[in-house]
Scaffold this motif. Structure first.
Motif, PDB file in Angstrom:
ATOM      1  N   LEU A  86       0.756  -1.341   0.185  1.00 55.08           N
ATOM      2  CA  LEU A  86      -0.091  -0.077  -0.059  1.00 55.08           C
ATOM      3  C   LEU A  86       0.706   1.225   0.018  1.00 55.08           C
ATOM      4  N   ALA A  87       0.506   2.264  -0.468  1.00 55.63           N
ATOM      5  CA  ALA A  87       1.262   3.586  -0.619  1.00 55.63           C
ATOM      6  C   ALA A  87       0.698   4.275   0.504  1.00 55.63           C
ATOM      7  N   VAL A  88       1.456   4.767   1.498  1.00 54.60           N
ATOM      8  CA  VAL A  88       1.087   5.893   2.589  1.00 54.60           C
ATOM      9  C   VAL A  88       0.751   7.049   2.086  1.00 54.60           C
ATOM     10  N   ILE A  89      -0.145   7.541   2.507  1.00 57.87           N
ATOM     11  CA  ILE A  89      -0.660   9.061   2.127  1.00 57.87           C
ATOM     12  C   ILE A  89      -0.151   9.942   3.230  1.00 57.87           C
ATOM     13  N   VAL A  90       0.618  10.976   2.512  1.00 57.94           N
ATOM     14  CA  VAL A  90       1.127  12.053   3.083  1.00 57.94           C
ATOM     15  C   VAL A  90       0.115  13.302   3.255  1.00 57.94           C
ATOM     16  N   ARG A  91      -0.378  13.556   4.267  1.00 53.75           N
ATOM     17  CA  ARG A  91      -1.453  14.659   4.112  1.00 53.75           C
ATOM     18  C   ARG A  91      -0.921  15.975   4.886  1.00 53.75           C
ATOM     19  N   GLU A  92      -1.640  16.966   4.572  1.00 53.40           N
ATOM     20  CA  GLU A  92      -0.978  18.545   4.870  1.00 53.40           C
ATOM     21  C   GLU A  92      -0.936  18.745   6.275  1.00 53.40           C
ATOM     22  N   HIS A  93      -1.919  18.233   7.049  1.00 50.24           N
ATOM     23  CA  HIS A  93      -2.030  18.453   8.220  1.00 50.24           C
ATOM     24  C   HIS A  93      -2.108  17.348   9.099  1.00 50.24           C
ATOM     25  N   PHE A  94      -2.207  17.310  10.424  1.00 45.41           N
ATOM     26  CA  PHE A  94      -2.508  16.178  11.255  1.00 45.41           C
ATOM     27  C   PHE A  94      -3.676  15.365  11.173  1.00 45.41           C
ATOM     28  N   TRP A 102       1.155  13.892  -1.413  1.00 44.81           N
ATOM     29  CA  TRP A 102       1.671  12.817  -1.987  1.00 44.81           C
ATOM     30  C   TRP A 102       1.698  11.447  -1.323  1.00 44.81           C
ATOM     31  N   ARG A 103       2.215  10.566  -2.033  1.00 46.76           N
ATOM     32  CA  ARG A 103       2.275   9.152  -1.689  1.00 46.76           C
ATOM     33  C   ARG A 103       3.664   8.376  -1.493  1.00 46.76           C
ATOM     34  N   VAL A 104       4.012   7.762  -0.515  1.00 45.89           N
ATOM     35  CA  VAL A 104       5.094   6.991  -0.477  1.00 45.89           C
ATOM     36  C   VAL A 104       4.763   5.703  -0.864  1.00 45.89           C
ATOM     37  N   PRO A 105       5.561   5.050  -2.103  1.00 41.48           N
ATOM     38  CA  PRO A 105       5.391   3.818  -2.377  1.00 41.48           C
ATOM     39  C   PRO A 105       5.765   2.763  -1.664  1.00 41.48           C
ATOM     40  N   PRO A 106       5.400   1.655  -1.513  1.00 42.54           N
ATOM     41  CA  PRO A 106       5.899   0.420  -0.744  1.00 42.54           C
ATOM     42  C   PRO A 106       7.445   0.361  -0.935  1.00 42.54           C
ATOM     43  N   GLY A 107       7.873   0.026   0.197  1.00 44.15           N
ATOM     44  CA  GLY A 107       9.403   0.017   0.435  1.00 44.15           C
ATOM     45  C   GLY A 107      10.344   1.302   0.385  1.00 44.15           C
ATOM     46  N   HIS A 108       9.515   2.301   0.005  1.00 42.43           N
ATOM     47  CA  HIS A 108      10.341   3.631  -0.003  1.00 42.43           C
ATOM     48  C   HIS A 108      10.319   4.274   1.540  1.00 42.43           C
ATOM     49  N   TYR A 109      11.119   5.431   1.690  1.00 46.95           N
ATOM     50  CA  TYR A 109      11.156   6.024   3.112  1.00 46.95           C
ATOM     51  C   TYR A 109      10.705   7.399   3.201  1.00 46.95           C
ATOM     52  N   VAL A 110      10.501   7.804   4.488  1.00 48.44           N
ATOM     53  CA  VAL A 110      10.212   9.132   4.852  1.00 48.44           C
ATOM     54  C   VAL A 110      11.072   9.282   6.090  1.00 48.44           C
ATOM     55  N   GLN A 149      -0.084  -1.762  10.092  1.00 43.47           N
ATOM     56  CA  GLN A 149       1.079  -1.093  10.494  1.00 43.47           C
ATOM     57  C   GLN A 149       1.731  -0.375   8.984  1.00 43.47           C
ATOM     58  N   TYR A 150       1.761   0.797   9.027  1.00 40.21           N
ATOM     59  CA  TYR A 150       2.103   1.435   7.530  1.00 40.21           C
ATOM     60  C   TYR A 150       3.686   1.689   7.331  1.00 40.21           C
ATOM     61  N   LEU A 151       4.269   2.064   8.694  1.00 41.30           N
ATOM     62  CA  LEU A 151       5.613   2.141   8.371  1.00 41.30           C
ATOM     63  C   LEU A 151       6.512   1.561   9.575  1.00 41.30           C
ATOM     64  N   GLU A 152       7.714   1.199   9.331  1.00 40.48           N
ATOM     65  CA  GLU A 152       8.567   0.728  10.401  1.00 40.48           C
ATOM     66  C   GLU A 152       9.804   1.487  10.430  1.00 40.48           C
ATOM     67  N   LYS A 153      10.316   1.539  11.526  1.00 40.25           N
ATOM     68  CA  LYS A 153      11.763   2.525  11.691  1.00 40.25           C
ATOM     69  C   LYS A 153      12.878   1.606  11.086  1.00 40.25           C
ATOM     70  N   GLY A 245      10.710   7.629 -18.972  1.00 44.78           N
ATOM     71  CA  GLY A 245      12.166   7.131 -18.414  1.00 44.78           C
ATOM     72  C   GLY A 245      11.992   5.779 -17.477  1.00 44.78           C
ATOM     73  N   PRO A 246      13.199   5.506 -17.149  1.00 44.06           N
ATOM     74  CA  PRO A 246      13.280   4.129 -16.046  1.00 44.06           C
ATOM     75  C   PRO A 246      13.176   4.449 -14.605  1.00 44.06           C
ATOM     76  N   MET A 247      13.069   3.366 -13.883  1.00 43.89           N
ATOM     77  CA  MET A 247      13.386   3.655 -12.584  1.00 43.89           C
ATOM     78  C   MET A 247      14.863   3.442 -12.338  1.00 43.89           C
ATOM     79  N   PHE A 248      15.493   4.183 -11.427  1.00 41.73           N
ATOM     80  CA  PHE A 248      17.077   4.130 -11.559  1.00 41.73           C
ATOM     81  C   PHE A 248      17.482   3.338 -10.368  1.00 41.73           C
ATOM     82  N   PHE A 249      16.693   3.227  -9.027  1.00 41.80           N
ATOM     83  CA  PHE A 249      16.834   2.655  -7.830  1.00 41.80           C
ATOM     84  C   PHE A 249      15.778   1.972  -7.113  1.00 41.80           C
ATOM     85  N   GLU A 250      16.260   0.897  -6.344  1.00 42.60           N
ATOM     86  CA  GLU A 250      15.103   0.176  -5.586  1.00 42.60           C
ATOM     87  C   GLU A 250      15.512   0.120  -4.147  1.00 42.60           C
ATOM     88  N   PRO A 251      14.734   0.235  -3.263  1.00 43.04           N
ATOM     89  CA  PRO A 251      15.210   0.142  -2.013  1.00 43.04           C
ATOM     90  C   PRO A 251      15.917  -1.007  -1.536  1.00 43.04           C
TER      91      PRO A 251
END
Length: 304
Positions: A86-94, A102-110, A149-153, A245-251
């Motif tokens: 699942l993509a994690v949604i980043v919202r403007e406020h709490f 924007w959205r954080v794709p699976p495996g990507h970082y914030v 659980q959407y995110l892990e440290k 174009g392509p994807m250049f990196f993967e997590p």
């Protein structure tokens, strides 16, 4: 009555709507300032601000009240749990009803921007929210309300080069700063491991740029194949799919990044393929522009 639409993060919550009675929840009339008081009341911290400063959290309508969650801090890195797909949604406020940024794709970082908040009362009890850089809020954990659980440290945000240009000029161009016309400081090759050094930045055309750092033994000078990189930090294009174009990196995992040996120089033209090497499934012709054209999304446009 039409059903009330809910944000994706609130899909597991049941909303209770009660009509407001006349005079209920009315804002209190501001206290009249005493003209005889020294300073005229200047510098007094509003009660709501005072609670936030003291770590008392906040009260969110229809959800409950929160408290600051200890154990995490600004600049910590978190990874979107790949198991969720699942993509994690980043919202403007709490608020979970605020605008989507924007959205954080699976495996990507914030990257964390401040302390986490956890709901301690109400129907959202246990749900965790976190501010991220450069701005916005995400849901870290919604297990207590029936969600995932959407995110892990993670200790560090590690990436691996998956693109191969098919030229001797390298596969990834590392530039000094965000703009695509900034000076080149290094080139990287397929299989190299790097560490994300800050939030990604999306250009107006959708190309995703990312600040990175990399170790000694990784990469080389942008024009002299026998020389070391000018710098071991810089900016790269992570994703140019918006322009064809392509994807250049993967997590990649922390352990993988920790155990990865220093990068070896790519074989020269005509040299035998190293034993055990496999043909790349990510390799695509880079076009006349090579890696420099690919980073601009010219990969699919013949290098124009």
């Amino acid at each position: 009555m039409m059903p009330i639409s809910k944000a994706e993060e609130m899909a597991h919550l049941k909303m209770l709507v009660s009509p407001r009675q006349p005079g209920e929840d009315a804002e209190p009339e501001p206290a009249r300032r005493n003209p005889d008081r020294k300073g005229g009341g200047k510098g007094k911290v509003p009660e709501r601000k005072k609670q936030e400063v003291q770590g008392a959290g906040r009260v969110e309508p229809n959800m409950g009240s929160t408290e600051i969650l200890p154990g995490s801090q600004r600049n910590d890195w978190w990874k979107n749990c790949e198991a969720n797909a699942l993509a994690v949604i980043v919202r403007e406020h709490f608020s979970l009803t605020s605008a989507e940024l924007w959205r954080v794709p699976p495996g990507h970082y914030v990257q964390q921007a401040g302390p986490n908040e956890v709901f301690v009362s109400g129907q959202a009890t246990g749900l965790q929210r976190m501010p991220v850089l450069p701005r916005g809020w995400v849901t870290v954990d919604a297990i207590s309300v029936g969600g995932p659980q959407y995110l892990e440290k993670v200790r560090r945000p590690a990436w691996r080069v998956i693109f191969q240009s098919g030229t001797a000029r390298g596969d990834i161009v590392v530039r000094d700063s965000l703009p695509l016309d900034s000076p080149e400081v290094a080139v990287l090759f397929k299989g190299a491991h790097v560490e994300q050094a800050g939030p990604q930045h999306v250009l107006e055309d959708g190309i995703v740029r990312m600040p990175i750092s990399f170790r000694v033994g990784v990469g080389r000078h942008p024009t002299n194949a026998a020389a070391e990189p000018l710098k071991r930090t810089g900016w790269v294009t992570c994703d140019a799919t918006s322009q064809g174009g392509p994807m250049f990196f993967e997590p990649c995992t922390d352990a993988w990044a920790e155990e990865a040996p220093p990068e070896r120089a790519p074989p020269q033209a005509g040299a035998p393929t190293p034993v055990g090497a496999q043909p790349s499934t990510q390799s695509r012709p880079a076009g006349p522009g090579g890696p420099r054209g690919a980073e601009r999304g010219e990969h699919a446009r013949g290098g124009r």
